[in-house]
Enzyme design. Structure first.
Site, PDB file in Angstrom:
ATOM      1  CB  SER A 127     -62.882 -44.911  33.639  1.00 31.09           C
ATOM      2  OG  SER A 127     -63.192 -44.789  32.262  1.00 31.09           O
ATOM      3  CB  CYS A 172     -57.280 -49.327  39.998  1.00 31.75           C
ATOM      4  SG  CYS A 172     -56.019 -50.572  39.915  1.00 31.75           S
TER       5      CYS A 172
HETATM    6  P1  NAD Z   1     -59.932 -43.699  30.904  1.00 35.10           P
HETATM    7  O1  NAD Z   1     -60.972 -44.747  30.893  1.00 35.10           O
HETATM    8  O2  NAD Z   1     -60.344 -42.285  30.767  1.00 35.10           O
HETATM    9  O3  NAD Z   1     -58.883 -43.960  29.690  1.00 35.10           O
HETATM   10  C1  NAD Z   1     -58.288 -45.214  29.491  1.00 35.10           C
HETATM   11  C2  NAD Z   1     -57.978 -45.380  28.010  1.00 35.10           C
HETATM   12  O4  NAD Z   1     -59.193 -45.326  27.258  1.00 35.10           O
HETATM   13  C3  NAD Z   1     -57.075 -44.271  27.473  1.00 35.10           C
HETATM   14  O5  NAD Z   1     -56.117 -44.848  26.627  1.00 35.10           O
HETATM   15  C4  NAD Z   1     -58.044 -43.363  26.720  1.00 35.10           C
HETATM   16  O6  NAD Z   1     -57.466 -42.722  25.625  1.00 35.10           O
HETATM   17  C5  NAD Z   1     -59.138 -44.307  26.269  1.00 35.10           C
HETATM   18  N1  NAD Z   1     -60.471 -43.674  26.198  1.00 35.10           N
HETATM   19  C6  NAD Z   1     -60.936 -42.643  26.966  1.00 35.10           C
HETATM   20  N2  NAD Z   1     -62.229 -42.370  26.652  1.00 35.10           N
HETATM   21  C7  NAD Z   1     -62.586 -43.245  25.686  1.00 35.10           C
HETATM   22  C8  NAD Z   1     -63.796 -43.471  24.972  1.00 35.10           C
HETATM   23  N3  NAD Z   1     -64.884 -42.752  25.178  1.00 35.10           N
HETATM   24  N4  NAD Z   1     -63.811 -44.468  24.059  1.00 35.10           N
HETATM   25  C9  NAD Z   1     -62.716 -45.225  23.827  1.00 35.10           C
HETATM   26  N5  NAD Z   1     -61.535 -45.045  24.482  1.00 35.10           N
HETATM   27  C10 NAD Z   1     -61.466 -44.076  25.393  1.00 35.10           C
HETATM   28  O7  NAD Z   1     -59.051 -43.936  32.211  1.00 35.10           O
HETATM   29  P2  NAD Z   1     -57.898 -43.012  32.810  1.00 35.10           P
HETATM   30  O8  NAD Z   1     -58.500 -41.753  33.300  1.00 35.10           O
HETATM   31  O9  NAD Z   1     -56.757 -42.945  31.857  1.00 35.10           O
HETATM   32  O10 NAD Z   1     -57.409 -43.908  34.034  1.00 35.10           O
HETATM   33  C11 NAD Z   1     -57.996 -43.875  35.302  1.00 35.10           C
HETATM   34  C12 NAD Z   1     -59.031 -44.976  35.450  1.00 35.10           C
HETATM   35  O11 NAD Z   1     -58.425 -46.235  35.203  1.00 35.10           O
HETATM   36  C13 NAD Z   1     -59.593 -45.052  36.860  1.00 35.10           C
HETATM   37  O12 NAD Z   1     -60.973 -45.307  36.754  1.00 35.10           O
HETATM   38  C14 NAD Z   1     -58.866 -46.241  37.471  1.00 35.10           C
HETATM   39  O13 NAD Z   1     -59.540 -46.881  38.512  1.00 35.10           O
HETATM   40  C15 NAD Z   1     -58.745 -47.125  36.278  1.00 35.10           C
HETATM   41  N6  NAD Z   1     -57.677 -48.101  36.433  1.00 35.10           N
HETATM   42  C16 NAD Z   1     -58.048 -49.370  36.712  1.00 35.10           C
HETATM   43  C17 NAD Z   1     -57.083 -50.343  36.921  1.00 35.10           C
HETATM   44  C18 NAD Z   1     -57.480 -51.743  37.246  1.00 35.10           C
HETATM   45  O14 NAD Z   1     -56.599 -52.577  37.340  1.00 35.10           O
HETATM   46  N7  NAD Z   1     -58.740 -52.052  37.435  1.00 35.10           N
HETATM   47  C19 NAD Z   1     -55.724 -50.004  36.826  1.00 35.10           C
HETATM   48  C20 NAD Z   1     -55.379 -48.694  36.520  1.00 35.10           C
HETATM   49  C21 NAD Z   1     -56.376 -47.742  36.330  1.00 35.10           C
END
Ligand code: NAD
Length: 488
Positions: free
Chosen positions: A230, A285
């Site tokens: 995210s 995404c």
């Molecule tokens: P997320 O940001 O919640 O988690 C991603 C990773 O970050 C995970 O491994 C998680 O454990 C870690 N994380 C979560 N909170 C954290 C924090 N506070 N501090 C440090 N690390 C932390 O994302 P998600 O819910 O797993 O995935 C969905 C999101 O990913 C959506 O927003 C989507 O658009 C995005 N996404 C983007 C792309 C792209 O190419 N731009 C591709 C796939 C997914």
């Protein structure tokens, strides 16, 4: 077989061994029925340190093997992905909730990513030039060291493979932190990499949440951090990693706009828009989130409604990832309704017979959305599309340009001239013309603009070569006795 054991209790993969050392545990649910499918360790900075030490040790030999030797391992890895495609597909479906065919497409994409990576020896060529009489300069691409890769829940197999083959073939060693919601696919990838002949320590996995990510961003032994997730977390990771003087590429969330003109092909447009918003339950995404209908596109909207009503949760629509995700998505639909939008197809309260505890949301089409509504600007990450009506193309482009995100945008029209205006003026990194999910295929690179990506390079394709390597510049005087004319 090791996999079955791993599925009972996921372990970290450090120096070629699966290990668990009394870390606290977190249960992992299957989103299709809410059952507990495994547990993961909530690893600490000590676990990260162990993994980095293993990766640093392995780097000494790995970085000095030839590109060709490293590539051979990934030819075998690609074959193993193909050989095990059914099992890998089932793992994705189990932990992520997407349908079998969507999960299978993910593994096929991972195979394609390997095909690009094994072509790297043909793409990378070093430069040599006699810059002065008797003096030669050369530039060669060298690995950067131990790198970290942090991945999200929505593509448990493909997104890890965005980074593993390229980074490793280019001579780096890696510590990966998969999403705590979908740890099983990466366990299996680690096993397959080992089976393909990858030396111990070259690829390591540390499971957990925030604490692991912070430790990776802070660790002195890590040279680069790649992140996909995210925007909120991408910003945290980008700031933390770069403030510790690491290179970082952090891909964030999205709010993709599809601009639909009245002359667009009716069936093709309706089915593309609906497939883009509902595929993978909208948890892509690259998913369509806003449709900007220019002038009168009522006939296309009517057809979209027909298409969306043919999508049945549990049959041709998978679950969303969690109870919290279902609540968030349904909350957005309710907020739009309260703000005065019209719900044409309502996916709230969807249940699947026999899977009543699963987290399903049906496809949802919301019409007459205005730019101030939360559904118009915030990432929903569910099978929901908001339709904003625009009087002309100029107004439609303004709406697209006003988004903070910039992952993808698309235009549907039969006019080349109008399509070109959108291609030129849309503020997004990946643009589609009559395509709802405009994912660039290898060797083209993947990455958005604005708040959808922080950092310079993209994460895949040719652009990623810059990220995973550094140039070594060597100046050579071959013959100490020869006369040199430095400026000749
Ligand atoms: P997320 O940001 O919640 O988690 C991603 C990773 O970050 C995970 O491994 C998680 O454990 C870690 N994380 C979560 N909170 C954290 C924090 N506070 N501090 C440090 N690390 C932390 O994302 P998600 O819910 O797993 O995935 C969905 C999101 O990913 C959506 O927003 C989507 O658009 C995005 N996404 C983007 C792309 C792209 O190419 N731009 C591709 C796939 C997914």
């Amino acid at each position: 077989m090791e996999t079955k054991e791993q599925r009972v209790e996921v372990k970290n993969f450090i120096n070629g061994k699966f290990e668990r050392h009394g870390q606290e545990s977190l249960n992992v649910e299957s989103p299709t029925d809410g059952s507990i499918i495994t547990t993961i360790p909530l690893s600490t900075s000590d676990d990260v340190d162990q993994a980095v030490k293993a990766a640093s040790e392995a780097y000494k030999d790995w970085s000095t093997t030839t590109l060709k030797e490293r590539t051979h391992i990934f030819f075998r890895y690609r074959s193993l992905l193909e050989k095990n495609i059914h099992e890998l597909t089932e793992l994705i479906a189990l932990e992520n909730g997407k349908s079998y065919s969507e999960a299978k497409a993910e593994v096929e994409k991972s195979m394609e990513l390997c095909e690009f990576a094994v072509s790297l020896p043909q793409i990378i060529s070093n430069e040599v030039q006699e810059v002065s009489k008797g003096v030669e300069c050369r530039t060669e691409r060298r690995p950067i060291g131990v790198v970290a890769s942090i991945t999200p829940f929505n593509f448990p197999n493909m997104v890890p493979n965005w980074t593993i083959p390229n980074a490793l073939i280019l001579g780096n060693t890696m510590v990966m932190k998969p999403s705590e919601l979908v740890p099983l696919s990466v366990v299996r990838l680690a096993e397959l990499l080992k089976e393909a002949g990858l030396p111990d320590g070259v690829f390591n996995v540390v499971n957990g949440g925030k604490e692991v990510v912070e430790a990776l961003c802070d660790h002195n032994g890590i040279e680069a951090v790649s992140f996909v997730g995210s925007t909120t977390v991408a910003k945290i990771v980008y700031k933390r990693a770069t403030s510790n003087l690491k290179r970082c590429v952090a891909l964030g969330g999205a709010k993709n706009h599809l601009i639909v003109l009245p002359d667009a092909h009716l069936e093709m447009t309706a089915s593309n828009v609906v497939a883009s918003m509902a595929g993978c339950a909208g948890q892509r995404c690259m998913a369509a989130s806003v449709m900007v209908g220019v002038d009168n596109v009522q006939h296309i909207i009517d057809k979209m409604v027909e298409e969306a009503k043919a999508i049945v949760p549990g049959e041709n629509l998978g679950s969303v990832i969690s109870a919290a995700a279902k609540e968030r998505i349904e909350g957005y639909i309710t907020a739009a309704e309260q703000d005065g939008a019209t719900i044409l197809v309502d996916g709230r309260g969807a249940t699947v017979p026999g899977k009543e505890d699963g987290y399903y949301v049906g496809p949802t089409i919301i019409d007459h959305v205005t730019p101030e509504m939360s559904v118009a600007s915030e990432e929903i990450f569910g099978p929901v599309i908001s339709i904003i009506r625009a009087k002309d193309l100029e107004a439609a482009i303004d709406i697209e340009n006003s988004s903070n995100y910039g992952n993808a945008a698309a235009v549907f029209t039969q006019s080349g001239g109008l399509a070109k205006q959108v291609v030129e003026r849309a503020s997004a990194g990946m643009i589609g013309v009559n395509i709802g999910v405009p994912v660039p295929r290898e060797p083209f690179s993947f990455g958005g603009w604005n708040e959808s990506k922080f950092g310079v390079s993209d994460i895949t394709g040719r652009s990623s070569i810059e990220f995973w390597t550094q140039n070594k510049k060597t100046t050579i005087k071959w013959n100490a006795e020869s006369k040199t004319n430095w400026m000749s």
